[in-house]
Scaffold this motif. Sequence first.
Motif, mmCIF file in Angstrom:
data_model
loop_
_atom_site.group_PDB
_atom_site.id
_atom_site.type_symbol
_atom_site.label_atom_id
_atom_site.label_comp_id
_atom_site.label_asym_id
_atom_site.label_seq_id
_atom_site.Cartn_x
_atom_site.Cartn_y
_atom_site.Cartn_z
ATOM 1 N N LYS A 1 34.062 -0.920 -30.875
ATOM 2 C CA LYS A 1 33.560 0.021 -31.885
ATOM 3 C C LYS A 1 34.263 1.372 -31.801
ATOM 4 C CE LYS A 1 29.051 -2.157 -32.471
ATOM 5 N NZ LYS A 1 27.590 -2.000 -32.509
ATOM 6 N N GLY A 2 35.575 1.339 -31.535
ATOM 7 C CA GLY A 2 36.359 2.564 -31.477
ATOM 8 C C GLY A 2 36.472 3.166 -30.101
ATOM 9 N N TYR A 3 35.606 2.755 -29.172
ATOM 10 C CA TYR A 3 35.669 3.270 -27.804
ATOM 11 C C TYR A 3 36.682 2.470 -26.988
ATOM 12 C CZ TYR A 3 31.325 5.913 -28.530
ATOM 13 O OH TYR A 3 30.379 6.793 -28.974
ATOM 14 N N GLN A 4 37.402 3.155 -26.136
ATOM 15 C CA GLN A 4 38.362 2.491 -25.263
ATOM 16 C C GLN A 4 37.661 1.938 -24.033
ATOM 17 O OE1 GLN A 4 41.302 5.428 -24.309
ATOM 18 N NE2 GLN A 4 42.434 5.094 -26.197
ATOM 19 N N VAL A 5 37.940 0.697 -23.728
ATOM 20 C CA VAL A 5 37.386 0.049 -22.536
ATOM 21 C C VAL A 5 38.548 -0.575 -21.773
ATOM 22 C CG1 VAL A 5 35.763 -1.643 -21.644
ATOM 23 C CG2 VAL A 5 35.251 -0.450 -23.785
ATOM 24 N N ALA A 6 38.760 -0.120 -20.559
ATOM 25 C CA ALA A 6 39.875 -0.612 -19.751
ATOM 26 C C ALA A 6 39.432 -1.821 -18.930
ATOM 27 C CB ALA A 6 40.374 0.482 -18.817
ATOM 28 N N PRO A 7 40.068 -2.975 -19.122
ATOM 29 C CA PRO A 7 39.699 -4.149 -18.321
ATOM 30 C C PRO A 7 39.768 -3.892 -16.824
ATOM 31 C CG PRO A 7 41.115 -4.813 -20.139
ATOM 32 C CD PRO A 7 41.089 -3.309 -20.143
ATOM 33 N N ALA A 8 40.793 -3.157 -16.393
ATOM 34 C CA ALA A 8 40.956 -2.918 -14.955
ATOM 35 C C ALA A 8 39.765 -2.162 -14.368
ATOM 36 C CB ALA A 8 42.246 -2.147 -14.697
ATOM 37 N N GLU A 9 39.194 -1.260 -15.149
ATOM 38 C CA GLU A 9 38.041 -0.500 -14.672
ATOM 39 C C GLU A 9 36.838 -1.415 -14.462
ATOM 40 O OE1 GLU A 9 36.848 2.566 -17.336
ATOM 41 O OE2 GLU A 9 35.502 3.525 -15.897
ATOM 42 N N LEU A 10 36.609 -2.327 -15.414
ATOM 43 C CA LEU A 10 35.484 -3.255 -15.286
ATOM 44 C C LEU A 10 35.725 -4.268 -14.177
ATOM 45 C CD1 LEU A 10 34.631 -3.900 -19.045
ATOM 46 C CD2 LEU A 10 33.484 -2.376 -17.440
ATOM 47 N N GLU A 11 36.969 -4.673 -14.002
ATOM 48 C CA GLU A 11 37.292 -5.614 -12.924
ATOM 49 C C GLU A 11 37.021 -4.988 -11.561
ATOM 50 O OE1 GLU A 11 41.245 -6.321 -14.136
ATOM 51 O OE2 GLU A 11 40.678 -7.766 -15.684
ATOM 52 N N ALA A 12 37.312 -3.696 -11.443
ATOM 53 C CA ALA A 12 37.044 -3.001 -10.177
ATOM 54 C C ALA A 12 35.555 -2.990 -9.864
ATOM 55 C CB ALA A 12 37.586 -1.576 -10.245
ATOM 56 N N VAL A 13 34.730 -2.804 -10.903
ATOM 57 C CA VAL A 13 33.275 -2.837 -10.709
ATOM 58 C C VAL A 13 32.828 -4.244 -10.307
ATOM 59 C CG1 VAL A 13 31.036 -2.575 -11.857
ATOM 60 C CG2 VAL A 13 32.868 -0.935 -12.323
ATOM 61 N N LEU A 14 33.322 -5.247 -11.009
ATOM 62 C CA LEU A 14 32.933 -6.628 -10.723
ATOM 63 C C LEU A 14 33.285 -7.040 -9.297
ATOM 64 C CD1 LEU A 14 34.063 -8.234 -14.095
ATOM 65 C CD2 LEU A 14 31.714 -8.240 -13.224
ATOM 66 N N LEU A 15 34.450 -6.628 -8.846
ATOM 67 C CA LEU A 15 34.909 -7.057 -7.524
ATOM 68 C C LEU A 15 34.121 -6.414 -6.387
ATOM 69 C CD1 LEU A 15 38.751 -7.190 -8.132
ATOM 70 C CD2 LEU A 15 37.159 -9.098 -7.934
ATOM 71 N N ASN A 16 33.322 -5.400 -6.704
ATOM 72 C CA ASN A 16 32.453 -4.807 -5.686
ATOM 73 C C ASN A 16 31.161 -5.597 -5.497
ATOM 74 O OD1 ASN A 16 33.935 -2.599 -4.722
ATOM 75 N ND2 ASN A 16 33.414 -1.369 -6.515
ATOM 76 N N HIS A 17 30.911 -6.549 -6.389
ATOM 77 C CA HIS A 17 29.700 -7.366 -6.274
ATOM 78 C C HIS A 17 29.888 -8.366 -5.125
ATOM 79 C CE1 HIS A 17 26.532 -10.219 -7.148
ATOM 80 N NE2 HIS A 17 26.060 -9.449 -8.111
ATOM 81 N N PRO A 18 28.960 -8.432 -4.199
ATOM 82 C CA PRO A 18 29.127 -9.327 -3.043
ATOM 83 C C PRO A 18 29.169 -10.810 -3.409
ATOM 84 C CG PRO A 18 26.901 -8.409 -3.112
ATOM 85 C CD PRO A 18 27.704 -7.657 -4.127
ATOM 86 N N GLY A 19 28.675 -11.164 -4.591
ATOM 87 C CA GLY A 19 28.665 -12.564 -4.984
ATOM 88 C C GLY A 19 29.858 -12.966 -5.836
ATOM 89 N N ILE A 20 30.816 -12.048 -6.039
ATOM 90 C CA ILE A 20 31.978 -12.330 -6.892
ATOM 91 C C ILE A 20 33.249 -12.340 -6.051
ATOM 92 C CG2 ILE A 20 33.408 -11.470 -8.798
ATOM 93 C CD1 ILE A 20 30.867 -10.401 -10.083
ATOM 94 N N ALA A 21 33.966 -13.447 -6.114
ATOM 95 C CA ALA A 21 35.207 -13.571 -5.347
ATOM 96 C C ALA A 21 36.395 -13.005 -6.105
ATOM 97 C CB ALA A 21 35.463 -15.041 -5.011
#
Length: 545
Positions: free
Chosen positions: A448-468
């Motif tokens: 919707k016009g906002y920029q979303v960087a995949p790398a930023e979300l991937e960094a958050v996901l990889l901090n989850h203890p249940g995500i390899a």
Amino acid sequence: MLSGNPPVSAGGTDFGGGLVIYSSRYPDVTVVDRPIHERVLGEAVGRGATPALVDTASGRTITYGELAGMVQRLAVGLAAEGVGKGDVVALHSPNTVLFPVVFYATTTAGGTVTTLSPLATAPEIAKQLVDSGAKLLVTVSPLLAAATGATAIVREQTGRGIEVLVCDEAAGHRSVLSLGRDGRVPPHDLDPATDVAVLPYSSGTTGTPKGVMLTHRNICTNLEQLTDLHRIGPGDRIIAILPFFHIYGMAVLLNNALSRGATVYVHARFDLDAFLTSLERDRITHAYIAPPVMLVLAKHPAVAKLDLSNLKRIICAAAPLDAGLQAAVADRLGVEIGQAYGMTELSPGTHIHVDGNLDEPAACVGHLFPSTKARLVDPGTGLDAAAGEPGELWISGPQVMKGYFGRPEDTDAMVDADGWLHTGDIARVDGDGNWFIVDRVKELIKYKGYQVAPAELEAVLLNHPGIADAAVIGVYDEENNEVPKAFVVPMPGGSLNADDVMSYVAEQVAPYKKIRLVEFIEAVPKAASGKILRRQLRDREHAAR
């Protein structure tokens, strides 16, 4: 240097070695070496009682004369607080009538403004405060929890305290307007060509957000480039639903509108009923919007009941607009509709549908700004595309950013040694000089016009203890919005589900960055270098659909 219409049918001039450079059909402009506050507010005192900003919720109005006085007084106060040349003030606020007061007062004092989304979380704000070296943080009372949470993180990480001021009133915090005082700002020898006026954060073509250094010259010259292509002035009424913190809203709703003497009707956020009411009640003449709002104008039944006889012009930008949708709104409202193109790193404009150019085909983003050069380069070969063929859009001109703050390697990756900025967008140009954005090389998601960087979300996901492992791409939902989808490799023996993943990310990022879809996979496809092969994930998505 080129000027005028290029002599070949593709709209470019062929140089030796196959280099094809496209130039604007409009005469070059003179580079503007003025501070941004002088360029925007230079005639404000003379406009006196003309309304500059109107709060659509409360009716509060700030005239041009009042705006000039408030900016000057606050600038003196900020200088007394130690804000001077090179100092950064962080502005974390929704749209308010005081947003431009703080913005231009900071640059008048010699400082640089870095803007933050009102939806940003405390960790996101803290990252920007640390990266930019902000000296003060200005917010509003409803956002205090995030703002103070961010400064607490900064203090913990760096030992540095940052005062949080508010534009309204809040116990325990000084109001930024209480700083205002009479007097003069101490001389600070501002150099418009090199000093940074604003430091918005952008993800560029890939990666995490980076501070984009836009000089006073960059922004003022970009305004000059727009002057003869899109005319507004005293008597025009602009609806401000785009966020001021974003470069699009900053450019067209503040810098351009206020420099021309128009009246800006300020909406703190997009609310459908308030937007439609304002269009009619406030006799709006110009609307600057993004594609999701075009969908409302095309289909919402309430629109048919409105008297929009004052509306002259709609400009749509921030994301690609479908030709059919553009035509539907034009037919329904009977107004001129065009698109524009740019990016934060380009101050931001390079292309626009020029006023009155009614022969322009739908879905094109218009023509090149004056003093702007473009190339179309095949991403695979690095060679300029043949006439009529698409290629990655490269831009050269006075609006190209100074660079990414503190990131010379990222700057060099974005702007080459010859000064060409590689946009990451695939474009084409027809024989009449009409430009079309047809695809993206870059991996950035535009929700919707906002920029979303995949790398930023991937960094958050990889901090989850249940995500390899995890990867994120943009996919289109049923309403044709591009949304972030996560491909997740769970840890062995876990019981992770999609809701767990989405909730985990939602707690740590702004709402527009949330993961909307999750798919569990055995392995994330990667090159030998470790780079995620997003193309394979996109192909997988297309095949599944």
